[in-house]
Design a protein around this motif. Structure first.
Motif, mmCIF file in Angstrom:
data_model
loop_
_atom_site.group_PDB
_atom_site.id
_atom_site.type_symbol
_atom_site.label_atom_id
_atom_site.label_comp_id
_atom_site.label_asym_id
_atom_site.label_seq_id
_atom_site.Cartn_x
_atom_site.Cartn_y
_atom_site.Cartn_z
ATOM 1 N N ASP A 77 20.279 15.686 7.719
ATOM 2 C CA ASP A 77 19.366 14.817 6.952
ATOM 3 C C ASP A 77 19.018 15.434 5.589
ATOM 4 O O ASP A 77 18.189 14.916 4.853
ATOM 5 N N PHE A 78 19.664 16.585 5.282
ATOM 6 C CA PHE A 78 19.574 17.234 3.962
ATOM 7 C C PHE A 78 18.149 17.661 3.598
ATOM 8 O O PHE A 78 17.781 17.684 2.423
ATOM 9 N N GLY B 70 40.562 7.119 -0.284
ATOM 10 C CA GLY B 70 39.687 6.275 0.527
ATOM 11 C C GLY B 70 38.500 5.730 -0.244
ATOM 12 O O GLY B 70 37.509 5.293 0.370
ATOM 13 N N ALA B 71 38.613 5.737 -1.563
ATOM 14 C CA ALA B 71 37.474 5.343 -2.396
ATOM 15 C C ALA B 71 37.001 3.916 -2.153
ATOM 16 O O ALA B 71 35.823 3.610 -2.309
ATOM 17 N N ASP B 72 37.911 3.046 -1.734
ATOM 18 C CA ASP B 72 37.549 1.629 -1.584
ATOM 19 C C ASP B 72 36.642 1.371 -0.387
ATOM 20 O O ASP B 72 35.905 0.386 -0.373
ATOM 21 N N PHE B 73 36.689 2.223 0.637
ATOM 22 C CA PHE B 73 35.906 1.900 1.830
ATOM 23 C C PHE B 73 34.931 2.995 2.277
ATOM 24 O O PHE B 73 34.206 2.817 3.243
ATOM 25 N N TYR B 74 34.903 4.134 1.606
ATOM 26 C CA TYR B 74 33.906 5.158 1.958
ATOM 27 C C TYR B 74 32.618 4.922 1.167
ATOM 28 O O TYR B 74 32.610 4.938 -0.055
ATOM 29 N N GLU B 75 31.550 4.691 1.902
ATOM 30 C CA GLU B 75 30.262 4.424 1.274
ATOM 31 C C GLU B 75 29.464 5.696 1.025
ATOM 32 O O GLU B 75 28.737 5.793 0.042
ATOM 33 N N THR B 76 29.578 6.682 1.933
ATOM 34 C CA THR B 76 28.847 7.947 1.766
ATOM 35 C C THR B 76 29.788 9.120 1.972
ATOM 36 O O THR B 76 30.588 9.131 2.904
ATOM 37 N N LEU B 77 29.672 10.101 1.103
ATOM 38 C CA LEU B 77 30.478 11.317 1.158
ATOM 39 C C LEU B 77 29.540 12.510 0.981
ATOM 40 O O LEU B 77 28.876 12.630 -0.056
ATOM 41 N N ASN B 78 29.473 13.361 1.997
ATOM 42 C CA ASN B 78 28.546 14.486 1.988
ATOM 43 C C ASN B 78 29.314 15.790 2.209
ATOM 44 O O ASN B 78 30.242 15.837 3.008
ATOM 45 N N LEU B 79 28.876 16.844 1.544
ATOM 46 C CA LEU B 79 29.547 18.131 1.693
ATOM 47 C C LEU B 79 28.524 19.263 1.568
ATOM 48 O O LEU B 79 27.706 19.275 0.645
ATOM 49 N N ILE B 80 28.578 20.183 2.524
ATOM 50 C CA ILE B 80 27.732 21.382 2.492
ATOM 51 C C ILE B 80 28.659 22.590 2.613
ATOM 52 O O ILE B 80 29.489 22.659 3.522
ATOM 53 N N VAL B 81 28.510 23.551 1.695
ATOM 54 C CA VAL B 81 29.349 24.747 1.751
ATOM 55 C C VAL B 81 28.473 25.991 1.687
ATOM 56 O O VAL B 81 27.400 25.999 1.079
ATOM 57 N N GLY B 82 28.956 27.052 2.320
ATOM 58 C CA GLY B 82 28.295 28.338 2.233
ATOM 59 C C GLY B 82 28.896 29.172 1.128
ATOM 60 O O GLY B 82 29.997 28.890 0.634
ATOM 61 N N ILE B 83 28.172 30.212 0.729
ATOM 62 C CA ILE B 83 28.648 31.072 -0.363
ATOM 63 C C ILE B 83 28.521 32.550 0.012
ATOM 64 O O ILE B 83 28.534 33.418 -0.857
ATOM 65 N N ASP C 204 16.849 20.680 4.824
ATOM 66 C CA ASP C 204 16.709 22.110 5.067
ATOM 67 C C ASP C 204 16.282 22.842 3.799
ATOM 68 O O ASP C 204 16.799 22.584 2.708
ATOM 69 N N GLN C 205 15.331 23.762 3.950
ATOM 70 C CA GLN C 205 14.792 24.479 2.789
ATOM 71 C C GLN C 205 15.812 25.393 2.124
ATOM 72 O O GLN C 205 15.630 25.792 0.973
ATOM 73 N N ASN C 206 16.882 25.724 2.842
ATOM 74 C CA ASN C 206 17.905 26.591 2.262
ATOM 75 C C ASN C 206 19.120 25.827 1.757
ATOM 76 O O ASN C 206 20.183 26.418 1.521
ATOM 77 N N LEU C 207 18.972 24.529 1.610
ATOM 78 C CA LEU C 207 19.997 23.721 0.953
ATOM 79 C C LEU C 207 19.668 23.604 -0.531
ATOM 80 O O LEU C 207 18.524 23.329 -0.910
ATOM 81 N N PHE C 208 20.676 23.811 -1.367
ATOM 82 C CA PHE C 208 20.506 23.699 -2.816
ATOM 83 C C PHE C 208 21.489 22.652 -3.321
ATOM 84 O O PHE C 208 22.710 22.843 -3.217
ATOM 85 N N LYS C 209 20.972 21.548 -3.853
ATOM 86 C CA LYS C 209 21.843 20.471 -4.320
ATOM 87 C C LYS C 209 22.694 20.976 -5.473
ATOM 88 O O LYS C 209 22.180 21.563 -6.432
ATOM 89 N N ILE C 210 23.986 20.779 -5.345
ATOM 90 C CA ILE C 210 24.911 21.352 -6.321
ATOM 91 C C ILE C 210 24.791 20.658 -7.673
ATOM 92 O O ILE C 210 24.838 19.429 -7.782
ATOM 93 N N SER D 111 26.382 16.733 -2.464
ATOM 94 C CA SER D 111 26.890 18.046 -2.090
ATOM 95 C C SER D 111 25.816 19.120 -2.253
ATOM 96 O O SER D 111 24.954 19.039 -3.141
ATOM 97 N N TYR D 112 25.901 20.134 -1.369
ATOM 98 C CA TYR D 112 24.884 21.176 -1.331
ATOM 99 C C TYR D 112 25.509 22.544 -1.059
ATOM 100 O O TYR D 112 26.550 22.656 -0.409
ATOM 101 N N ILE D 113 24.823 23.571 -1.533
ATOM 102 C CA ILE D 113 25.067 24.952 -1.135
ATOM 103 C C ILE D 113 24.047 25.294 -0.053
ATOM 104 O O ILE D 113 22.867 24.946 -0.177
ATOM 105 N N PHE D 114 24.499 25.963 1.008
ATOM 106 C CA PHE D 114 23.551 26.530 1.964
ATOM 107 C C PHE D 114 23.565 28.029 1.764
ATOM 108 O O PHE D 114 24.609 28.667 1.818
ATOM 109 N N TYR D 115 22.377 28.601 1.557
ATOM 110 C CA TYR D 115 22.295 30.046 1.393
ATOM 111 C C TYR D 115 20.946 30.563 1.864
ATOM 112 O O TYR D 115 19.909 29.954 1.608
ATOM 113 N N GLN D 116 20.984 31.692 2.553
ATOM 114 C CA GLN D 116 19.777 32.407 2.938
ATOM 115 C C GLN D 116 19.978 33.872 2.650
ATOM 116 O O GLN D 116 21.102 34.379 2.699
#
Length: 399
Positions: free
Chosen positions: A162-163, A56-69, A165-171, A89-94
């Motif tokens: 909206d990215f 879908g590379a031709d028509f996706y303008e934004t791609l976001n991903l948040i994963v836990g660890i 959060d203080q516990n989001l870490f940009k990958i 993309s981000y890691i969420f961790y607390q």
């Protein structure tokens, strides 16, 4: 708005697996944005996602991903594959004990939105092989119900969407290595022991510079931590959670009084005090306020006669009859819900108790033992009701 159940792993084909559904959605040119939030990710799951993104590379303008660890559920290889995707993309961790566990996959376009919410993590098994359940919600962007649903989700997880959060870490490779060095992200696919969260207040190693902000955590209701400690604690919890558990019969005339005790004693309430008071975990159905009954038979033959009675199969107890009654407990005006209560009857007529015309039937407090073992209930009375319109619907009110 269309809602579709996505089930997988319970049968061989699983055509409606979340993985197959996402592959189709990424190929549809009506979407321009994707946001994925997953508790765990695997290398295979991310590699598969990269192929979807490429389609879908031709028509996706934004791609976001948040994963836990948490719980070592996402490996270093998975995080490196995410980093190689080149997306937002981000890691969420607390550090705190609650684990990050949502699974949300959101596809948005100018006119259409599709949302998948369920149990599937961003892993190969989670998307295809495991027994999983999800709901897919599809709606046009002018659909009021769809707008309302999406708004509720985005409002609840506002700082994720909206990215900020203080516990989001940009990958990045640096962030990945820092989490590995802290022992939070594993370097191997198979681990010998489960990772426990580091909940100490120790500062991270100076050379690491990984600062994980503290986060407020939700209180878990006591009844989900084990047995109730006391009705006072539960009453306090109910007040704190603003739960209305005050009790009144929906249709009082349908509820017949079967029995009313006399003043409840320490022994009745399973409160061991003196040397002569032994906690039995049970209470005899003594005559109480009832008149002209034979308490040796009345409760087995009249009060609980409709229950399914069976003889005990335990050695030495095969003469005892037992049945389970579903009884709602109301204590001092608070409804604590329905509990399975075992009723036991001794049908033998050659015992000293029988000859002395004592009660031969008793209830076992079971899970409610700590609810009723309260000093302030001593001297109060218990009243047993039965709804005559519903089979075996009992209510025990202590006040």
């Amino acid at each position: 708005m269309k809602i579709t159940f996505l089930g997988q792993g319970f049968e061989s084909e699983s055509k409606k697996s979340v993985g197959n559904t996402m592959i189709k959605l990424f190929k549809e040119n009506k979407f321009t944005s994707f946001t994925g939030i997953s508790a765990f990710a695997s290398e295979a799951g991310v590699v598969g996602l990269s192929e979807c993104i490429a389609s879908g590379a031709d028509f996706y303008e934004t791609l976001n991903l948040i994963v836990g660890i948490d719980q070592e559920g996402t490996s270093i290889k998975a995080l490196k594959e995410i980093n190689d995707l080149g997306i937002n993309s981000y890691i969420f961790y607390q550090k705190e004990s609650p684990i990050f566990h949502p699974k949300i996959y959101l596809f948005e376009g100018e006119n259409d939105t599709t949302l998948i919410v369920g149990s599937s993590n961003l892993t190969a098994r989670g998307l295809f092989g495991n027994v999983e359940s999800s709901l897919m919600v599809e709606f046009k962007n002018d659909n009021p119900d769809g707008i309302r649903l999406l708004t509720e989700i985005k409002d609840y997880y506002k700082t994720l969407f909206d990215f900020t959060d203080q516990n989001l870490f940009k990958i990045s490779l640096e962030i990945i290595n820092q989490f590995v060095s802290e022992g939070i992200v594993p370097t191997r696919k198979v681990w010998q022991k489960k990772h426990k969260k580091n909940t100490s207040n120790k500062t991270p190693q100076e050379e690491n510079n990984l600062v994980i902000p503290k986060r407020p955590t939700v209180k878990i209701p006591l009844n989900f931590k084990g047995r109730y400690k006391s009705n006072k604690i539960v009453s306090k919890l109910i007040t704190e959670l603003e739960i209305d558990r005050s009790f009144e019969f929906e249709n009082e005339e349908n509820n017949q009084v079967l029995w009313q005790s006399g003043a409840l004693t320490e022994r009745d309430l399973n409160i061991p005090k003196g040397t002569n008071t032994n906690p039995t975990g049970s209470m005899l159905f003594k005559k109480g306020t009832l008149k002209d009954i034979d308490q040796r038979h009345h409760f087995r033959d009249n009060v609980f006669n409709t229950l399914e009675w069976e003889f005990d199969t335990t050695a030495g107890k095969t003469h005892l009859e037992r049945a389970t009654a579903q009884i709602r407990f109301v204590i001092n005006g608070t409804d604590y819900g329905i509990y399975p209560i075992i009723i036991t009857h001794n049908p033998r007529t050659d015992t000293a108790s029988y000859k002395q015309k004592n009660s031969m039937t008793h209830l076992s407090w079971g899970e409610t033992k700590n609810l009723i073992a309260q000093d302030d209930l001593i001297g109060k009375s218990a009243t047993l009701y039965k709804d005559v319109t519903v089979a075996d619907a009992f209510t025990l009110i202590i006040e």
